[in-house]
Design a protein around this motif. Structure first.
Motif, PDB file in Angstrom:
ATOM      1  N   ARG A 132       0.836  -1.211   0.000  1.00 19.97           N
ATOM      2  CA  ARG A 132       0.000   0.000   0.000  1.00 19.97           C
ATOM      3  C   ARG A 132       0.865   1.253   0.000  1.00 19.97           C
ATOM      4  O   ARG A 132       0.630   2.193  -0.759  1.00 19.97           O
ATOM      5  CB  ARG A 132      -0.892   0.025   1.231  1.00 19.97           C
ATOM      6  N   SER A 167      -7.493  -0.723  -1.640  1.00 22.67           N
ATOM      7  CA  SER A 167      -8.632  -1.531  -1.215  1.00 22.67           C
ATOM      8  C   SER A 167      -9.641  -1.652  -2.336  1.00 22.67           C
ATOM      9  O   SER A 167      -9.944  -0.672  -3.026  1.00 22.67           O
ATOM     10  CB  SER A 167      -9.305  -0.900   0.007  1.00 22.67           C
ATOM     11  N   ARG A 218     -15.659  -4.982  -0.696  1.00 23.02           N
ATOM     12  CA  ARG A 218     -15.666  -5.946   0.409  1.00 23.02           C
ATOM     13  C   ARG A 218     -16.077  -7.327  -0.105  1.00 23.02           C
ATOM     14  O   ARG A 218     -16.917  -7.463  -0.989  1.00 23.02           O
ATOM     15  CB  ARG A 218     -16.599  -5.482   1.521  1.00 23.02           C
ATOM     16  N   TYR A 243     -12.011  -6.631   3.470  1.00 23.54           N
ATOM     17  CA  TYR A 243     -11.663  -5.899   2.264  1.00 23.54           C
ATOM     18  C   TYR A 243     -10.916  -6.805   1.293  1.00 23.54           C
ATOM     19  O   TYR A 243     -10.185  -7.716   1.693  1.00 23.54           O
ATOM     20  CB  TYR A 243     -10.766  -4.702   2.588  1.00 23.54           C
ATOM     21  N   TYR A 254      -8.275  -6.630  -2.208  1.00 21.27           N
ATOM     22  CA  TYR A 254      -7.204  -5.753  -2.665  1.00 21.27           C
ATOM     23  C   TYR A 254      -7.081  -5.822  -4.182  1.00 21.27           C
ATOM     24  O   TYR A 254      -7.287  -6.877  -4.803  1.00 21.27           O
ATOM     25  CB  TYR A 254      -5.883  -6.137  -1.993  1.00 21.27           C
TER      26      TYR A 254
END
Length: 228
Positions: free
Chosen positions: A159, A166, A169, A177, A179
């Motif tokens: 990140r 993100s 969900r 979450y 990715y």
């Protein structure tokens, strides 16, 4: 009164020549050859000044409506053919990149680069590639792929490098979450789109990735969703 006469004798700036008026994209007063050359210089200047790949929409703001950006980029690439840098198409836009054969000289110089690549561990690099192939993917699914826990620290490292973000969900319990990769990911690896990723079958044959683990994770999520 003398000053007013000299003022009248000065040529008044046209629109786009000074700080006032609209930017002249069309350059209709120029001969075609000079107009094309000016468009080329504008586009090259914008790409050179930008810290990230420049999209077609951005470049369209500085050229005429009848300008073919594809042909113009082709002319720029031809002009740079003998230079140590080139125009490359990455992450949905264009960017100046030094040619690969000069990478050794750049490293030997120890000169600071404009956009140093993030230093990733081997495992972080493999996790990043897995996210590239299987996105949107949860941390749990990533752990299943590698047969070991993918830590929050690993995700945080990717990140902070701007390579992942993100996603939506997951439908699994707890709605964790997922990715996904970013435009910076595409730019860092010189890709236009995710279709430019290496063939996943070759990665599986090398034992580096497993689609089966991710598929089982997805099926489990569907079953759990139906039971609820």
């Amino acid at each position: 009164m003398t000053g007013s006469g000299s003022t009248r004798g000065k040529r008044q700036p046209k629109k786009g020549e000074g700080g006032e008026g609209l930017f002249d994209r069309e350059l209709a007063d120029m001969p075609p050859a000079l107009r094309w050359r000016e468009w080329m210089l504008r586009v090259e200047a914008v790409i050179f000044a930008s810290s990230e790949p420049v999209t077609r929409d951005v470049l369209a703001r500085v050229v005429g409506t009848d300008c073919s950006l594809d042909l113009l980029i082709d002319d720029l690439r031809e002009e740079l053919r003998d230079r140590p840098y080139e125009l490359v198409a990455v992450a949905g836009g264009w960017q100046h990149r030094t040619r690969p054969r000069f990478s050794e000289a750049i490293r030997a110089s120890a000169a600071p680069t404009r956009a140093p690549a993030a230093a990733l561990s081997e495992f972080e690099s493999m996790v990043l590639m897995a996210i590239g192939y299987f996105q949107p993917v949860t941390r749990s699914a990533l752990s299943d792929i590698f047969g070991r826990t993918v830590s929050r620290d690993t995700i945080a490292s990717l990140r902070s490098a701007g390579l992942i973000a993100s996603g939506p969900r997951s439908p699994t319990p707890g709605a964790p979450y997922t990715y996904v990769t970013t435009k910076q990911f595409l730019s860092a690896f010189g890709m236009q789109t995710l279709r430019d990723l290496p063939d996943i079958e070759a990665m599986e044959e090398a034992g580096l990735l497993s689609r089966q683990a991710v598929q089982e994770e997805a099926m489990a999520a569907v079953v759990e969703g139906e039971e609820e």
